[in-house]
Design an enzyme around this catalytic site. Structure first.
Site, PDB file in Angstrom:
ATOM      1  N   ASP A  16      16.464   9.872 -43.034  1.00  0.00           N
ATOM      2  CA  ASP A  16      16.677   9.893 -41.653  1.00  0.00           C
ATOM      3  C   ASP A  16      15.569  10.936 -41.006  1.00  0.00           C
ATOM      4  OD1 ASP A  16      16.828  10.065 -38.809  1.00  0.00           O
ATOM      5  OD2 ASP A  16      18.990  10.107 -38.930  1.00  0.00           O
ATOM      6  N   ILE A  17      14.473  10.646 -40.577  1.00  0.00           N
ATOM      7  CA  ILE A  17      13.508  11.605 -40.006  1.00  0.00           C
ATOM      8  C   ILE A  17      14.139  12.729 -39.153  1.00  0.00           C
ATOM      9  CG2 ILE A  17      12.617  10.161 -38.062  1.00  0.00           C
ATOM     10  CD1 ILE A  17       9.934  11.409 -40.405  1.00  0.00           C
ATOM     11  N   ASN A  30       5.173   4.748 -28.679  1.00  0.00           N
ATOM     12  CA  ASN A  30       4.330   3.726 -28.064  1.00  0.00           C
ATOM     13  C   ASN A  30       3.533   4.328 -26.933  1.00  0.00           C
ATOM     14  OD1 ASN A  30       5.836   3.761 -25.485  1.00  0.00           O
ATOM     15  ND2 ASN A  30       7.453   2.787 -26.604  1.00  0.00           N
ATOM     16  N   ASP A  40      11.633   6.257 -32.755  1.00  0.00           N
ATOM     17  CA  ASP A  40      11.481   7.005 -31.317  1.00  0.00           C
ATOM     18  C   ASP A  40      12.630   7.106 -30.618  1.00  0.00           C
ATOM     19  OD1 ASP A  40       9.915   7.948 -29.196  1.00  0.00           O
ATOM     20  OD2 ASP A  40       9.090   5.915 -28.834  1.00  0.00           O
ATOM     21  N   SER A 123       4.637   1.747 -37.750  1.00  0.00           N
ATOM     22  CA  SER A 123       4.152   0.189 -37.554  1.00  0.00           C
ATOM     23  C   SER A 123       4.910  -0.558 -38.292  1.00  0.00           C
ATOM     24  CB  SER A 123       2.884   0.255 -37.820  1.00  0.00           C
ATOM     25  OG  SER A 123       2.056   0.566 -36.557  1.00  0.00           O
TER      26      SER A 123
HETATM   27  P1  ADP Z   1       6.963   0.960 -35.044  1.00  0.00           P
HETATM   28  O1  ADP Z   1       7.056   0.472 -33.671  1.00  0.00           O
HETATM   29  O2  ADP Z   1       5.717   1.872 -35.389  1.00  0.00           O
HETATM   30  O3  ADP Z   1       7.014  -0.339 -35.803  1.00  0.00           O
HETATM   31  P2  ADP Z   1       9.703   1.568 -35.637  1.00  0.00           P
HETATM   32  O4  ADP Z   1      10.698   2.722 -35.166  1.00  0.00           O
HETATM   33  O5  ADP Z   1      10.210   0.191 -35.110  1.00  0.00           O
HETATM   34  O6  ADP Z   1       8.161   1.833 -35.197  1.00  0.00           O
HETATM   35  O7  ADP Z   1       9.952   1.523 -37.274  1.00  0.00           O
HETATM   36  C1  ADP Z   1       9.083   2.278 -38.063  1.00  0.00           C
HETATM   37  C2  ADP Z   1       9.753   2.425 -39.413  1.00  0.00           C
HETATM   38  O8  ADP Z   1      10.775   3.520 -39.227  1.00  0.00           O
HETATM   39  C3  ADP Z   1      10.744   1.473 -39.786  1.00  0.00           C
HETATM   40  O9  ADP Z   1      10.404   1.167 -41.085  1.00  0.00           O
HETATM   41  C4  ADP Z   1      12.097   1.641 -39.612  1.00  0.00           C
HETATM   42  O10 ADP Z   1      12.844   1.225 -40.420  1.00  0.00           O
HETATM   43  C5  ADP Z   1      12.148   3.042 -39.869  1.00  0.00           C
HETATM   44  N1  ADP Z   1      12.917   4.058 -39.108  1.00  0.00           N
HETATM   45  C6  ADP Z   1      13.944   3.568 -38.267  1.00  0.00           C
HETATM   46  N2  ADP Z   1      14.723   4.745 -37.791  1.00  0.00           N
HETATM   47  C7  ADP Z   1      14.590   5.645 -38.631  1.00  0.00           C
HETATM   48  C8  ADP Z   1      14.830   7.189 -38.828  1.00  0.00           C
HETATM   49  N3  ADP Z   1      15.786   7.753 -38.125  1.00  0.00           N
HETATM   50  N4  ADP Z   1      14.051   7.718 -39.984  1.00  0.00           N
HETATM   51  C9  ADP Z   1      13.100   7.404 -40.449  1.00  0.00           C
HETATM   52  N5  ADP Z   1      12.754   6.099 -40.236  1.00  0.00           N
HETATM   53  C10 ADP Z   1      13.382   5.175 -39.584  1.00  0.00           C
END
Ligand code: ADP
Length: 175
Positions: A16-17, A30, A40, A123
């Site tokens: 988890d980032i 966005n 986000d 993305s």
């Molecule tokens: P985008 O709109 O750029 O596609 P998203 O947030 O929908 O961005 O998804 C980008 C990537 O981040 C996806 O592969 C998603 O599974 C992943 N993701 C979602 N939540 C987290 C998190 N808490 N930490 C890391 N990666 C995440």
């Protein structure tokens, strides 16, 4: 899994980032910079209202560019917000715009004198970029940057789930 790139390290972890202790984490935002779902939403939930307030002051960000705020309540001191391309068919400058997100984010890190940055897979969620293709662009762009900028010591890719991790691990072996 990690590899040495020049004097720096490029690392893949599943996780988890919002939990990363790097000096900056990158947000897949966005163009409004006013929050959304996926990464986000998770960053604004964990980081608190200060980040959104700074984003409001900035007033938006074009696709392929990046902006920086503080990290609010996050372990990271800064959040770098970048806007990935919405994937259509790969023929609408998506590869170039995706590469630009990684490069522009790292340029901001350099400008702030940061030594460690964590990226999500930009993305590949709501914006629909095919994982395998996005992984190659992400890793190649960061590698090129690090070879020219050894002042950034560590770039960590934080992959959400096993499938994303596997795609990046396969791409890293190809590199
Ligand atoms: P985008 O709109 O750029 O596609 P998203 O947030 O929908 O961005 O998804 C980008 C990537 O981040 C996806 O592969 C998603 O599974 C992943 N993701 C979602 N939540 C987290 C998190 N808490 N930490 C890391 N990666 C995440």
């Amino acid at each position: 899994m990690e590899i040495k790139v020049g004097q720096s390290v490029m690392e893949l972890v599943e996780g988890d980032i919002t939990r990363q202790d790097t000096e900056a984490i990158v947000n897949a935002a966005n163009t409004s910079l006013l929050g959304g779902g996926g990464v986000d939403g998770a960053i604004h939930r964990a980081g608190g209202p200060k980040i959104l307030e700074e984003c409001r002051q900035i007033g938006g960000c074009p696709t392929g560019e990046a902006r920086i705020t503080t990290g609010g309540n996050l372990p990271a001191r800064y959040v770098i917000h970048t806007v990935g391309p919405v994937y259509r068919d790969g023929l609408h400058r998506e590869p170039e715009l995706l590469a630009s997100c990684y490069r522009e984010s790292l340029k901001l890190a350099t400008a702030k004198g940061l030594k460690s940055v964590a990226f999500p897979s930009i993305s590949t969620g709501a914006y629909g970029y095919p994982l395998a293709e996005a992984a190659i662009i992400a890793l190649r762009t960061v590698k090129t940057y690090l070879l020219e900028h050894p002042e950034i010591e560590r770039v960590r890719f934080v992959l959400f789930g096993q499938a994303a991790y596997a795609a990046y691990a396969a791409a890293l072996k190809e590199l």
